[in-house]
Design a protein around this motif. Structure first.
Motif, PDB file in Angstrom:
ATOM      1  N   ASP A 251     -14.910 -10.051   8.510  1.00  0.00           N
ATOM      2  CA  ASP A 251     -14.098  -9.989   7.289  1.00  0.00           C
ATOM      3  C   ASP A 251     -13.143 -11.166   7.177  1.00  0.00           C
ATOM      4  O   ASP A 251     -12.899 -11.669   6.074  1.00  0.00           O
ATOM      5  N   GLU A 252     -12.595 -11.596   8.300  1.00  0.00           N
ATOM      6  CA  GLU A 252     -11.646 -12.706   8.305  1.00  0.00           C
ATOM      7  C   GLU A 252     -11.888 -13.591   9.518  1.00  0.00           C
ATOM      8  O   GLU A 252     -12.335 -13.122  10.568  1.00  0.00           O
TER       9      GLU A 252
ATOM     10  N   HIS B 260      -9.548 -16.269  11.690  1.00  0.00           N
ATOM     11  CA  HIS B 260      -8.224 -16.846  11.915  1.00  0.00           C
ATOM     12  C   HIS B 260      -8.391 -18.137  12.699  1.00  0.00           C
ATOM     13  O   HIS B 260      -8.828 -18.118  13.863  1.00  0.00           O
TER      14      HIS B 260
ATOM     15  N   LYS C  37      -8.147 -17.756   7.520  1.00  0.00           N
ATOM     16  CA  LYS C  37      -6.692 -17.668   7.516  1.00  0.00           C
ATOM     17  C   LYS C  37      -6.188 -18.726   8.497  1.00  0.00           C
ATOM     18  O   LYS C  37      -6.407 -18.621   9.710  1.00  0.00           O
TER      19      LYS C  37
ATOM     20  N   SER D  38      -8.866  -5.427   6.445  1.00  0.00           N
ATOM     21  CA  SER D  38      -9.722  -6.266   7.279  1.00  0.00           C
ATOM     22  C   SER D  38      -9.929  -5.572   8.618  1.00  0.00           C
ATOM     23  O   SER D  38      -8.961  -5.381   9.374  1.00  0.00           O
TER      24      SER D  38
ATOM     25  N   ILE E 227     -12.404  -9.132  12.800  1.00  0.00           N
ATOM     26  CA  ILE E 227     -11.761 -10.442  12.717  1.00  0.00           C
ATOM     27  C   ILE E 227     -12.314 -11.319  13.835  1.00  0.00           C
ATOM     28  O   ILE E 227     -12.547 -10.854  14.954  1.00  0.00           O
TER      29      ILE E 227
ATOM     30  N   ARG F 242      -0.776 -12.570   9.597  1.00  0.00           N
ATOM     31  CA  ARG F 242      -1.600 -13.136   8.521  1.00  0.00           C
ATOM     32  C   ARG F 242      -2.772 -12.246   8.133  1.00  0.00           C
ATOM     33  O   ARG F 242      -3.521 -12.580   7.223  1.00  0.00           O
ATOM     34  N   LYS F 243      -2.938 -11.134   8.817  1.00  0.00           N
ATOM     35  CA  LYS F 243      -4.095 -10.286   8.555  1.00  0.00           C
ATOM     36  C   LYS F 243      -3.991  -9.672   7.153  1.00  0.00           C
ATOM     37  O   LYS F 243      -2.938  -9.202   6.734  1.00  0.00           O
ATOM     38  N   GLY F 244      -5.119  -9.705   6.438  1.00  0.00           N
ATOM     39  CA  GLY F 244      -5.166  -9.098   5.123  1.00  0.00           C
ATOM     40  C   GLY F 244      -5.359  -7.592   5.216  1.00  0.00           C
ATOM     41  O   GLY F 244      -5.805  -7.059   6.236  1.00  0.00           O
TER      42      GLY F 244
ATOM     43  N   ARG G 196     -12.980 -19.339   2.113  1.00  0.00           N
ATOM     44  CA  ARG G 196     -12.327 -18.161   1.522  1.00  0.00           C
ATOM     45  C   ARG G 196     -11.945 -17.151   2.600  1.00  0.00           C
ATOM     46  O   ARG G 196     -10.928 -16.456   2.473  1.00  0.00           O
ATOM     47  N   LYS G 197     -12.721 -17.071   3.663  1.00  0.00           N
ATOM     48  CA  LYS G 197     -12.453 -16.096   4.719  1.00  0.00           C
ATOM     49  C   LYS G 197     -11.516 -16.617   5.806  1.00  0.00           C
ATOM     50  O   LYS G 197     -11.132 -15.852   6.689  1.00  0.00           O
TER      51      LYS G 197
END
Length: 310
Positions: free
Chosen positions: A44-45, A47, A71, A116, A119, A111-113, A68-69
């Protein structure tokens, strides 16, 4: 024969902690970008901790879906926090200070959305982090990323780090390698052939499976357009032993002989050693001891120690 490197990059061969070792002769950043692209399709993300260069420089050339994914955590622009009042770090990136006691997990939490679950973490690179903090603190931070409690609101499924192995000593590299499920050493291939015909570099892979089995393999690799990885199999192993060199004989041109001929060896075997007497009894397994006193011997049965000066 399947490519182990391609399986690790694509995620079909699971590896929670991957460390890429490079040197000044050959950068591992191209391989790091291949991981970055494949991660975007699974999690999903992502970092991204940038310590060697700005995050924008590392993301240059990646597709919009990957960007886009991501961070970003900028530890390059203001690593010591000297320019906090000037707002030199872009607002879409999180400032990371190398002198701070804040761990990598805490930066991810900040910073986690929302929503999510899975990660991934990419670190470029561990070298400044180790030099400013310490190797034990870095190992502790990496271990915390992949060992979050099950009750945590998110889980880090994979951590891919770059480390410059020609900067650190063996003890630091062994400590980082002990935490890693996969260690990849990259080296250059000096060739002017097209990338699809000959590899741009070589990967010496050590991969630890969850079952405990350790795989070691050497593969060539190239990076094509849009960071598609190209692998080359069937390379010779790095631990192959070469033929021993012929050593000259130091006794070849001497004026005297240091070796025995066959007849001389047989004659030496037939020589009776002094102070022994061969027994005429041919019965196997039996033997006799003969003692012949000299004329100077004066042995007294009642006083065996008579000859001692006591």
């Amino acid at each position: 024969m399947a490519s182990l490197l391609k399986q690790i990059v694509s995620g079909s061969e699971s590896g929670c902690t991957v460390t890429i070792h490079d040197t000044v002769d050959h950068s591992g950043r191209y391989l790091l970008k291949c991981f970055l692209k494949e991660m975007a399709q699974r999690v999903d993300e992502i970092h991204l901790f940038a310590f060697d260069q700005a995050p924008d420089a590392l993301l240059a050339g990646t597709d919009p879906e990957t960007r886009r994914k991501v961070k970003g955590h900028d530890g390059w622009t203001d690593p010591q926090g000297w320019n906090q009042d000037r707002n030199v770090i872009p607002s879409n990136y999180n400032a990371v200070q190398l002198s701070s006691e804040k761990s990598l997990v805490e930066h991810v939490k900040d910073r986690k959305g929302s929503g999510s679950g899975q990660i991934a973490v990419v670190i470029d690179s561990l070298t400044p982090y180790i030099l400013h903090r310490s190797a034990p603190f870095t190992c502790k931070s990496l271990h915390a990323l992949t060992h979050l409690p099950e009750t945590s609101e998110f889980q880090v499924t994979q951590v891919v780090s770059l480390i410059h192995s020609d900067v650190h000593d063996d003890s630091v590299l062994r400590a980082i390698g002990h935490l890693s499920s996969t260690v990849i050493h990259v080296s250059a291939n000096m060739s002017l052939a097209p990338l699809d015909r000959e590899p741009m570099g070589y990967c010496d892979i050590q991969h630890k499976r969850a079952s405990g089995k350790v795989l070691q393999k050497r593969e060539g690799y190239s990076v094509g357009e849009n960071y598609q990885i190209i692998t080359f199999l069937g390379l010779p192993s790095t631990n192959t032993t070469s033929e021993p060199e012929h050593q000259p004989d130091p006794t070849a041109n001497l004026t005297f002989n240091l070796t025995l001929s066959e007849s001389e060896k047989k004659a030496r075997e037939n020589v009776v050693l002094p102070f022994t007497k061969a027994s005429n009894n041919s019965t196997t397994g039996s033997g006799q001891i003969f003692y012949e006193p000299d004329q100077a011997d004066d042995y007294d049965d009642e006083d065996p120690d008579d000859d001692l000066d006591i």
